[in-house]
Design an enzyme around this catalytic site. Structure first.
Site, PDB file in Angstrom:
ATOM      1  N   HIS A   1      -6.280  -7.145  -0.656  1.00 14.80           N
ATOM      2  CA  HIS A   1      -6.415  -5.664  -1.007  1.00 14.80           C
ATOM      3  C   HIS A   1      -5.508  -5.496  -2.061  1.00 14.80           C
ATOM      4  O   HIS A   1      -4.220  -6.011  -2.457  1.00 14.80           O
ATOM      5  CB  HIS A   1      -5.811  -5.080   0.255  1.00 14.80           C
TER       6      HIS A   1
ATOM      7  N   ASP B   1      -2.497 -10.317  -2.841  1.00 14.70           N
ATOM      8  CA  ASP B   1      -2.907  -9.892  -1.592  1.00 14.70           C
ATOM      9  C   ASP B   1      -4.707  -9.947  -1.714  1.00 14.70           C
ATOM     10  O   ASP B   1      -4.787  -9.395  -2.857  1.00 14.70           O
ATOM     11  CB  ASP B   1      -1.950  -9.077  -1.015  1.00 14.70           C
TER      12      ASP B   1
ATOM     13  N   HIS C   1       0.828  -1.237   0.130  1.00  9.77           N
ATOM     14  CA  HIS C   1      -0.069   0.002  -0.021  1.00  9.77           C
ATOM     15  C   HIS C   1       0.943   1.369  -0.215  1.00  9.77           C
ATOM     16  O   HIS C   1       0.599   2.232  -0.100  1.00  9.77           O
ATOM     17  CB  HIS C   1      -1.063   0.201   1.310  1.00  9.77           C
TER      18      HIS C   1
ATOM     19  N   ASP D   1      -4.600 -13.037   3.036  1.00  3.97           N
ATOM     20  CA  ASP D   1      -5.693 -12.693   3.583  1.00  3.97           C
ATOM     21  C   ASP D   1      -7.103 -12.908   2.610  1.00  3.97           C
ATOM     22  O   ASP D   1      -8.095 -12.485   2.986  1.00  3.97           O
ATOM     23  CB  ASP D   1      -5.626 -11.114   3.903  1.00  3.97           C
TER      24      ASP D   1
HETATM   25  C1  OKP Z   1      -2.940  -4.325   4.466  1.00  2.00           C
HETATM   26  B1  OKP Z   1      -2.609  -5.547   3.448  1.00  2.00           B
HETATM   27  C2  OKP Z   1      -9.543  -3.412   9.187  1.00  2.00           C
HETATM   28  C3  OKP Z   1      -9.613  -2.106   7.926  1.00  2.00           C
HETATM   29  C4  OKP Z   1      -8.582  -2.301   7.027  1.00  2.00           C
HETATM   30  C5  OKP Z   1      -6.559  -1.538   6.328  1.00  2.00           C
HETATM   31  C6  OKP Z   1      -6.254  -2.971   5.698  1.00  2.00           C
HETATM   32  C7  OKP Z   1      -4.818  -2.962   5.085  1.00  2.00           C
HETATM   33  C8  OKP Z   1      -4.489  -4.517   4.713  1.00  2.00           C
HETATM   34  N1  OKP Z   1     -10.447  -3.050  10.111  1.00  2.00           N
HETATM   35  N2  OKP Z   1      -7.829  -1.302   7.064  1.00  2.00           N
HETATM   36  O1  OKP Z   1      -3.195  -5.311   2.168  1.00  2.00           O
HETATM   37  O2  OKP Z   1      -3.016  -6.986   3.818  1.00  2.00           O
HETATM   38 ZN    ZN Z   2      -4.220  -7.491   2.374  1.00  2.00          ZN
END
Ligand code: OKP
Ligand code: ZN
Length: 343
Positions: free
Chosen positions: A198, A196, A160, A285
């Site tokens: 996200h 990932d 990110h 994830d």
């Molecule tokens: C980082 B990576 C959770 C809200 C999510 C940010 C997620 C970041 C993920 N309550 N906030 O891509 O695994």
């Molecule tokens: Zn993620």
């Protein structure tokens, strides 16, 4: 394959984050990397080696110098104001406010250099960022030296983080650093494959205008998922980079049927590109019981990911990103690597 790991990540600990309107212990916590390390040990994946030292030169190839300098001093500036809890931003220069001048106070700097309140600083954060970066570069060095693959057990994660911002638990973009480092070491083309859950907005931003790095992302549709403001299918690259960014957003509830099809499409694009090396942003994830995500991959699916990536027949660097179902993160992440090795 070899794993690069450093216990320095343990010093990046005790974080809080805002989730669902309350302050909760951070999901991105030290035990994550420990579960992955112990699973790599348990299955005999290969030697687990410490990172070597690197200067920040490779970070400065993808990040702005003023941003990297900020990362190194954020905690000290915060602590100098008498606060000893996690340093977090609370104000951001969105459209309509001035973002054309670097502010001076720590509270303003935190907002100026972040996309959310998800990448806080504690006393050990900079040391952990730096060792995560060195972990990626050490593993990249193994691949450059002829190893078919290597695993950078990075923590904190990186995808990110953009050229001049942190967020989403990320500070230095380890995968982007490694991709640029391979180019600087003589590679002609590098592909980044981000699996990932996200969208890897930072990696996309860093390489968006370039054709020497292909970025492929498979992720939760930003219409309903973090990071919300990037990751749509119509983002295909700009200028010389047109056609060298591929986003494959998928809806909540996606299981292996559609996720595996997206991986197939992503891998075909990588194969067409014929890179000299592949950097995999390895987040797990996507798992059905991940506490902050909404895909439905099972433990049995992860080796299939590794096996498909292996079929590309290319030197491959795996860089650890997310995964928050801590009990299963080791089995799932190492499962990808075992699948790559065909066992
Ligand atoms: C980082 B990576 C959770 C809200 C999510 C940010 C997620 C970041 C993920 N309550 N906030 O891509 O695994
Ligand atoms: Zn993620």
């Amino acid at each position: 394959m070899k794993t690069i790991y450093s216990p320095t990540h343990l010093r990046h600990a005790g974080h809080w984050e805002v989730a669902g309107g309350t302050l909760v212990p951070g999901f991105e916590k030290p035990i994550r990397a420990e579960y992955v390390r112990s699973r790599a040990e348990a299955v005999g994946l290969g030697p687990i080696l410490p990172p070597s030292s690197f200067t920040l030169d490779a970070a400065l190839r993808v990040h702005a110098a003023d941003y990297v300098e900020f990362l190194g001093k954020a905690w000290d500036m915060w602590a100098a104001t008498g606060r000893h809890t996690t340093a977090l931003p609370m104000t951001w220069p969105v459209k309509g406010l001035r973002n054309d001048r670097r502010p001076e106070s720590i509270d303003a700097l935190l907002g100026f250099y972040s996309l959310d309140a998800g990448a806080g600083f504690q006393a050990g954060t900079w040391d952990a960022i730096r060792s995560s970066y060195e972990t990626a570069l050490t593993a990249a060095t193994l691949v450059k030296g002829g190893e078919r693959a290597a695993f950078a057990l990075c923590r904190p994660p990186g995808h990110h983080a953009g050229s001049a911002f942190c967020g989403g638990y990320c500070y230095i973009n380890n995968a982007a650093v490694a991709a640029q480092w391979f180019l600087d070491q003589g590679a002609g083309r590098v592909a980044v494959l981000d699996v990932d859950y996200h969208h890897g907005n930072g990696t996309q931003e860093i390489f968006y205008g370039r054709s020497d790095v292909l970025v492929v992302n498979i992720h939760g549709d930003p219409a309903t998922e973090y990071p919300f403001f990037l990751g749509y299918a119509d983002e295909t690259g700009a200028g010389a980079g047109e056609g060298f960014n591929l986003n494959l957003p998928l809806p909540w509830g996606t299981d292996w049927t559609d996720w595996g099809a997206a991986l197939e499409a992503g891998c075909r694009r990588v194969a067409d590109y014929a890179p000299d090396v592949v950097v995999v942003s390895l987040g797990v994830d996507t798992f059905e019981r991940d506490p902050i995500s909404h895909f439905r991959l099972t433990t049995a699916d992860y080796p299939k990911i590794g096996a498909r990536i292996e079929k590309l027949g290319l030197p491959t660097l795996f860089v650890m990103e997310g995964g928050y179902a801590v009990e299963e993160i080791g089995v799932n992440a190492v499962g990808v690597l075992e699948g790559f090795e065909g066992r």
